[in-house]
Design a protein around this motif. Structure first.
Motif, PDB file in Angstrom:
ATOM      1  N   GLY B 221       0.741  -1.265  -0.069  1.00 33.87           N
ATOM      2  CA  GLY B 221       0.029   0.010   0.214  1.00 33.87           C
ATOM      3  C   GLY B 221       0.737   1.201  -0.105  1.00 33.87           C
ATOM      4  N   GLN B 222       1.942   1.180   0.251  1.00 30.75           N
ATOM      5  CA  GLN B 222       3.181   2.331   0.207  1.00 30.75           C
ATOM      6  C   GLN B 222       3.048   2.870  -1.332  1.00 30.75           C
ATOM      7  OE1 GLN B 222       6.595   1.172   1.920  1.00 30.75           O
ATOM      8  NE2 GLN B 222       6.257   2.143   3.617  1.00 30.75           N
ATOM      9  N   SER B 223       3.187   4.175  -1.379  1.00 34.53           N
ATOM     10  CA  SER B 223       3.398   4.583  -2.667  1.00 34.53           C
ATOM     11  C   SER B 223       4.939   4.704  -2.920  1.00 34.53           C
ATOM     12  CB  SER B 223       2.973   6.138  -2.873  1.00 34.53           C
ATOM     13  OG  SER B 223       3.908   6.962  -1.874  1.00 34.53           O
ATOM     14  N   GLU B 224       5.618   4.540  -4.268  1.00 32.93           N
ATOM     15  CA  GLU B 224       6.809   4.620  -4.318  1.00 32.93           C
ATOM     16  C   GLU B 224       7.731   5.663  -3.452  1.00 32.93           C
ATOM     17  OE1 GLU B 224       8.618   2.494  -5.712  1.00 32.93           O
ATOM     18  OE2 GLU B 224      10.625   3.443  -5.460  1.00 32.93           O
ATOM     19  N   LEU B 225       6.867   6.898  -3.504  1.00 34.96           N
ATOM     20  CA  LEU B 225       7.706   8.053  -2.780  1.00 34.96           C
ATOM     21  C   LEU B 225       7.734   7.928  -1.143  1.00 34.96           C
ATOM     22  CD1 LEU B 225       8.910  10.828  -2.725  1.00 34.96           C
ATOM     23  CD2 LEU B 225       6.648  11.879  -2.821  1.00 34.96           C
ATOM     24  N   GLU B 226       6.623   7.239  -0.632  1.00 37.04           N
ATOM     25  CA  GLU B 226       6.721   6.728   0.687  1.00 37.04           C
ATOM     26  C   GLU B 226       7.636   5.819   1.215  1.00 37.04           C
ATOM     27  OE1 GLU B 226       2.954   5.888   2.894  1.00 37.04           O
ATOM     28  OE2 GLU B 226       4.021   5.573   4.733  1.00 37.04           O
ATOM     29  N   TYR B 227       7.861   4.792   0.126  1.00 38.46           N
ATOM     30  CA  TYR B 227       8.623   3.736   0.397  1.00 38.46           C
ATOM     31  C   TYR B 227      10.207   4.490   0.509  1.00 38.46           C
ATOM     32  CZ  TYR B 227      12.037   0.193  -0.712  1.00 38.46           C
ATOM     33  OH  TYR B 227      13.014  -0.723  -0.703  1.00 38.46           O
ATOM     34  N   GLN B 228      10.398   5.412  -0.637  1.00 43.80           N
ATOM     35  CA  GLN B 228      11.760   5.818  -0.592  1.00 43.80           C
ATOM     36  C   GLN B 228      11.977   6.735   0.649  1.00 43.80           C
ATOM     37  OE1 GLN B 228      13.324   7.303  -4.284  1.00 43.80           O
ATOM     38  NE2 GLN B 228      12.420   5.508  -5.641  1.00 43.80           N
ATOM     39  N   MET B 229      11.444   7.328   1.006  1.00 40.56           N
ATOM     40  CA  MET B 229      11.022   8.227   2.200  1.00 40.56           C
ATOM     41  C   MET B 229      11.468   7.443   3.396  1.00 40.56           C
ATOM     42  SD  MET B 229      11.345  11.467   1.508  1.00 40.56           S
ATOM     43  CE  MET B 229      10.728  12.257   3.214  1.00 40.56           C
ATOM     44  N   ARG B 230      10.887   6.388   3.521  1.00 38.64           N
ATOM     45  CA  ARG B 230      10.921   5.533   4.761  1.00 38.64           C
ATOM     46  C   ARG B 230      12.280   4.695   4.788  1.00 38.64           C
ATOM     47  NH1 ARG B 230       7.104   5.850   8.738  1.00 38.64           N
ATOM     48  NH2 ARG B 230       5.077   6.561   7.777  1.00 38.64           N
ATOM     49  N   ASN B 231      12.821   4.536   3.600  1.00 43.03           N
ATOM     50  CA  ASN B 231      13.921   3.775   3.219  1.00 43.03           C
ATOM     51  C   ASN B 231      14.900   4.427   2.558  1.00 43.03           C
ATOM     52  OD1 ASN B 231      15.451   1.275   3.709  1.00 43.03           O
ATOM     53  ND2 ASN B 231      14.871   0.565   1.455  1.00 43.03           N
ATOM     54  N   TRP B 232      15.360   5.838   3.224  1.00 47.44           N
ATOM     55  CA  TRP B 232      15.883   6.785   2.393  1.00 47.44           C
ATOM     56  C   TRP B 232      17.368   6.599   2.486  1.00 47.44           C
ATOM     57  CZ3 TRP B 232      19.662   9.507   5.243  1.00 47.44           C
ATOM     58  CH2 TRP B 232      19.694   9.500   6.702  1.00 47.44           C
ATOM     59  N   TYR B 233      17.999   5.704   3.346  1.00 47.39           N
ATOM     60  CA  TYR B 233      19.386   5.426   3.143  1.00 47.39           C
ATOM     61  C   TYR B 233      19.721   4.995   1.697  1.00 47.39           C
ATOM     62  CZ  TYR B 233      23.857   5.538   5.362  1.00 47.39           C
ATOM     63  OH  TYR B 233      25.020   5.886   5.854  1.00 47.39           O
ATOM     64  N   TYR B 234      19.119   4.462   1.168  1.00 44.14           N
ATOM     65  CA  TYR B 234      19.525   3.820  -0.176  1.00 44.14           C
ATOM     66  C   TYR B 234      18.854   4.560  -1.475  1.00 44.14           C
ATOM     67  CZ  TYR B 234      20.324   0.413   3.364  1.00 44.14           C
ATOM     68  OH  TYR B 234      20.701  -0.153   4.555  1.00 44.14           O
ATOM     69  N   PHE B 235      18.673   5.852  -1.364  1.00 46.08           N
ATOM     70  CA  PHE B 235      18.493   6.654  -2.428  1.00 46.08           C
ATOM     71  C   PHE B 235      19.066   7.886  -2.576  1.00 46.08           C
ATOM     72  CE2 PHE B 235      15.119   3.695  -1.433  1.00 46.08           C
ATOM     73  CZ  PHE B 235      14.662   3.064  -2.815  1.00 46.08           C
ATOM     74  N   ASN B 236      19.700   8.170  -3.681  1.00 49.70           N
ATOM     75  CA  ASN B 236      20.771   9.253  -3.536  1.00 49.70           C
ATOM     76  C   ASN B 236      20.090  10.801  -3.420  1.00 49.70           C
ATOM     77  OD1 ASN B 236      23.196   7.909  -3.583  1.00 49.70           O
ATOM     78  ND2 ASN B 236      23.154   7.502  -5.815  1.00 49.70           N
ATOM     79  N   TRP B 237      18.859  10.823  -4.001  1.00 54.95           N
ATOM     80  CA  TRP B 237      18.628  12.292  -4.039  1.00 54.95           C
ATOM     81  C   TRP B 237      18.216  12.603  -2.575  1.00 54.95           C
ATOM     82  CZ3 TRP B 237      13.105  13.337  -2.480  1.00 54.95           C
ATOM     83  CH2 TRP B 237      12.505  12.145  -2.411  1.00 54.95           C
ATOM     84  N   ILE B 238      17.906  11.828  -1.858  1.00 56.59           N
ATOM     85  CA  ILE B 238      17.626  12.176  -0.324  1.00 56.59           C
ATOM     86  C   ILE B 238      18.817  11.981   0.589  1.00 56.59           C
ATOM     87  CG2 ILE B 238      15.669  11.880   1.653  1.00 56.59           C
ATOM     88  CD1 ILE B 238      14.276   9.548  -0.020  1.00 56.59           C
ATOM     89  N   CYS B 239      19.815  10.626   0.275  1.00 55.87           N
ATOM     90  CA  CYS B 239      20.854  10.351   1.185  1.00 55.87           C
ATOM     91  C   CYS B 239      22.112  10.733   0.645  1.00 55.87           C
ATOM     92  CB  CYS B 239      20.498   8.785   1.246  1.00 55.87           C
ATOM     93  SG  CYS B 239      22.155   7.913   2.087  1.00 55.87           S
ATOM     94  N   GLY B 240      22.376  10.383  -0.547  1.00 50.55           N
ATOM     95  CA  GLY B 240      23.586  10.983  -1.263  1.00 50.55           C
ATOM     96  C   GLY B 240      24.739   9.800  -1.107  1.00 50.55           C
ATOM     97  N   ASP B 413       6.496  17.247  -2.924  1.00 46.60           N
ATOM     98  CA  ASP B 413       5.073  16.879  -2.256  1.00 46.60           C
ATOM     99  C   ASP B 413       4.837  15.572  -2.641  1.00 46.60           C
ATOM    100  OD1 ASP B 413       3.781  17.037  -4.740  1.00 46.60           O
ATOM    101  OD2 ASP B 413       3.451  19.266  -4.754  1.00 46.60           O
ATOM    102  N   TRP B 414       3.543  15.037  -1.971  1.00 44.49           N
ATOM    103  CA  TRP B 414       3.007  13.579  -2.319  1.00 44.49           C
ATOM    104  C   TRP B 414       2.947  13.585  -3.943  1.00 44.49           C
ATOM    105  CZ3 TRP B 414       4.828  10.336   0.597  1.00 44.49           C
ATOM    106  CH2 TRP B 414       4.956  10.694   1.938  1.00 44.49           C
TER     107      TRP B 414
END
Lengths: 301, 440
Positions: B221-240, B413-414
């Motif tokens: 039920g998670q959107s792709e954006l919510e998933y990435q936000m909650r698992n942020w360590y593995y996504f470069n735009w948020i984590c680097g 935004d969402w």
């Protein structure tokens, strides 16, 4: 094997690691120390005669070699040989695992054959549950009484080798000889029951709540089962301590300061960022407790 | 703008004269007067209610009696709630923690409202958002504590550098969570090295090698954006990537001890053992050579692989000797120990607390701390390292500083589509050395 009251070797499945388990025949001993013992503290009295049942105890403190597999959980899925029917239903996936720490918890002191340190008592207890699931045999931490019984190895002196701190460096790593770090396990002389580093190297977790006046009640209870997280009882002293804190009767309680430098909130349930002196060793009781009882030993506050 | 009573003004002049010689207090911008009232209650906002943000609030409230948490912001309600509970539980009645319902703000733009309520703000969201949050906080005249790293791309870095300048002009204190700068062992050894105890640094090795960090699995039920936000360590735009998110500490120490920033970087890296889809798009190891104008070369390695040796450390060799920061030891060219920092493991001051003690002291005394420029440049050093390992090419400081490379969207935004999306099997595209381009 376990009925024979002999030493055995615990092999961690899927690895080359093993632990020598020393059979400790149950008996009666005097817990605590007399007020004339040098270094005696109030919390070591009144002395009490305590009966302890037979168990096996690891001859050494638990090393990073084994503990790392509990952190990594990389061998959980190998085929397990289940030996004890009581444990057939223990689901390894349901055992919670320590988080990966944010800092190097060995603090550069070494990992190969060095004692694992800095885990919370909860983590040490969960390790014993995980090890039980991995091996199909019941393991747990020792109670304070069991620990002191094993440490004394039948003696009533301050140290198991006698009262003199002068001989201590043959048996124990402590402030005077540790060179500011823990040392590989099992290098010095063992006590007469074959247990290494009971005095010093790393202080060892027990199952008990640390309560200074608990010996007054000791006739009724042999395990001061914790009702809160702090303080829990740690025994044996460490590489950081003066010799006097390594005495068989010496006791110490954990406290929240042991997580002082944990930058997260809530602070980690699994790591003490500021306790590079605390580790543990495991035991296996001769009589395996019933399933329900086992869970009690593996439940932490 | 706050009103200032006459008595406080006198007090201010007295204090600043003591604290900062050479500054004539009457020429200071008027705004700075608002910050020096001795017993003034300072209102605190938390933006980013994770474990570190909650821990930083505890540090802030412990640093100064007259600090009150007034507002909180997060993208997720559950994060905000659990943070407030953890803070309240921590103080266990010893401090009153009361954040009004109307000051709990949820959503991607919630940071603005939370910042508006406060004098001092803590910025502890994942790093991709930091430049925008910092920009707003400085524009609203707030003192800032913010966690490293300070951005995930060069465009973000330039924003932080611009705002760092403005913060200085406005006399706003900015502390960055590169806490080694607030750790006695490091400051002591830094002083000794600056005084020439090992001569001139010619080389060094910096490490963050360990088993990696947490991972949060995708939930139904998670959107792709919510998933990435909650698992942020593995996504470069948020984590680097972890070369930035963790290894920045060690790269920053190299910059600090050498006294400048690298002029170029080249290196290699990849993803060998941590290959599951839940690990997004980041590498599990990087090795970089950072070259400095002096000719010094720093070898930097960071690894998130289980079952390997762990080491988190910095070591430097100079013309007269070497220093190991982990052990706190200086040796001469024959290997003879010249100095050992007298640390007692387990008994050192907590640098996470010290950085807040200094932060609030600086606000009270108006003797501001300005960590943002160094924080931005050390962040940029790590980004340069990442661009080098991703591309397999040498990347220069000037290239990366002036690059238009941007992975963080201007606003989120969402309805925002995340910059990296999974393929039909749930896997993300992984950078390929020799193929991946670093656009300049």
């Amino acid at each position: 094997m376990f009925a024979q009251e002999e030493n055995y070797q615990l092999k961690l499945p899927g690895t080359n690691h093993s632990l020598d388990m020393v059979f400790i025949k149950g008996g009666v001993f005097t817990m605590g120390s007399p007020s004339h013992e040098k270094g005696h503290q109030q919390d070591e009295s009144p002395q009490k005669v305590i009966e302890v049942e037979s168990f096996w105890m690891a001859s050494t403190e638990l090393t990073w070699n084994l503990y790392q597999h509990f952190i990594d959980r990389d061998i959980d899925n190998i085929n397990l040989e289940k030996k004890d029917e009581e444990l057939m239903s223990l689901d390894i996936d349901a055992i919670s695992g320590a988080t990966t720490p944010y800092v190097d918890m060995s603090f550069g002191m070494g990992t190969e054959d060095f004692p694992a340190i800095g885990m919370t008592q909860k983590a040490a207890v969960q390790f014993t549950k995980w090890l039980s699931a991995m091996t199909g045999n019941f393991y747990r931490l020792p109670t304070e009484a069991e620990w002191e019984y094993a440490c004394r190895a039948g003696t009533q002196t301050a140290y198991s080798h006698g009262d003199s701190p002068l001989d201590l460096d043959q048996y124990a790593w402590f402030k005077d000889n540790s060179q500011g770090k823990y040392q590989k396990v099992g290098q010095l002389k063992p006590n007469s029951w074959g247990l290494y580093d009971m005095h010093g190297n790393v202080a060892e977790w027990t199952l008990d709540q640390y309560e200074p006046g608990v010996y007054k009640k000791l006739n009724r209870i042999r395990w001061n089962r914790p009702s809160k997280t702090y303080p829990k009882s740690v025994r044996g002293g460490s590489w950081m301590d003066d010799g006097i804190h390594l005495r068989a009767a010496a006791r110490m309680g954990s406290n929240p300061e042991w997580k002082k430098r944990d930058p997260q909130l809530p602070k980690s349930e699994w790591w003490h960022t500021d306790a590079p002196f605390v580790g543990f060793r495991i035991i296996k009781p001769h009589k395996t407790p019933k399933k329900k009882q086992q869970e009690i030993f593996w439940t932490t506050k | 703008m706050k009103n200032l009573k006459q008595t406080n003004r006198r007090n201010f002049i007295k204090k600043t004269t003591l604290a900062t010689t050479g500054i004539i207090s009457t020429t200071l911008p008027v705004r700075s007067f608002a910050n020096v009232l001795d017993n003034k209650k300072l209102k605190l906002a938390l933006v980013g209610c994770g474990g570190r943000g909650s821990g930083a609030v505890v540090n802030a409230l412990s640093a100064d009696d007259q600090v009150e948490l007034v507002s909180m912001a997060d993208v997720f309600q559950d994060k905000l709630d659990s943070s407030l509970k953890a803070i309240t539980d921590h103080f266990d009645g010893r401090k009153k923690i009361k954040v009004k319902e109307k000051n709990k703000f949820i959503g991607f733009n919630s940071y603005k409202k939370a910042i508006d309520e406060a004098d001092v703000v803590i910025l502890t969201t994942p790093p991709g958002f930091r430049p925008y949050h910092f920009e707003y906080a400085i524009k609203q005249n707030k003192h800032v504590f913010m966690e490293k790293p300070l951005a995930t791309d060069p465009v973000g870095i330039r924003k932080v550098l611009d705002m760092a300048k403005i913060a200085k002009e406005k006399k706003l204190s900015v502390v960055v969570g590169l806490q080694r700068h607030y750790e006695k062992k490091y400051t002591t050894l830094h002083n000794m090295i600056t005084q020439g105890n090992i001569g001139k640094i010619t080389s060094g090795q910096v490490y963050w090698n360990d088993g990696g960090v947490w991972v949060n699995q995708r939930q139904v039920g998670q959107s792709e954006l919510e998933y990435q936000m909650r698992n942020w360590y593995y996504f470069n735009w948020i984590c680097g990537d972890h070369i930035l998110e963790q290894h920045i500490h060690n790269i920053d120490v190299a910059n600090w001890f050498i006294g400048s920033y690298p002029k170029s970087a080249q290196g290699m890296g990849g993803r060998q053992t941590r290959t599951g889809k839940e690990y997004g798009e980041i590498f599990d190891h990087h090795y970089v050579e950072f070259n400095y104008n002096s000719g010094a070369v720093i070898s930097s390695q960071c690894r998130h692989q289980k079952g390997c040796d762990s080491r988190i450390d910095e070591v430097f060799q100079g013309t007269k000797g070497s220093v190991e920061l982990g052990k706190g030891v200086i040796t001469d060219l024959r290997g003879k120990e010249l100095y050992r920092y007298p640390s007692v493991l387990g008994q050192e001051a907590n640098p996470y607390q010290v950085e807040h003690d200094e932060f609030f002291k600086s606000i009270r005394s108006n003797d501001i701390i300005s960590d943002a420029e160094n924080g931005a440049k050390s962040t940029l050093s790590a980004i340069m390292g990442r661009m080098a390992t991703y591309s397999g090419k040498t990347v220069t400081w000037d290239e990366v500083l002036n690059s238009d490379h941007q992975i963080m969207p201007e606003s989120v935004d969402w309805d925002t589509t995340p910059p990296s999306l999974p393929d039909e099997n749930g896997f993300y595209s992984i950078p390929k050395p020799g193929v991946t381009k670093f656009s300049t």
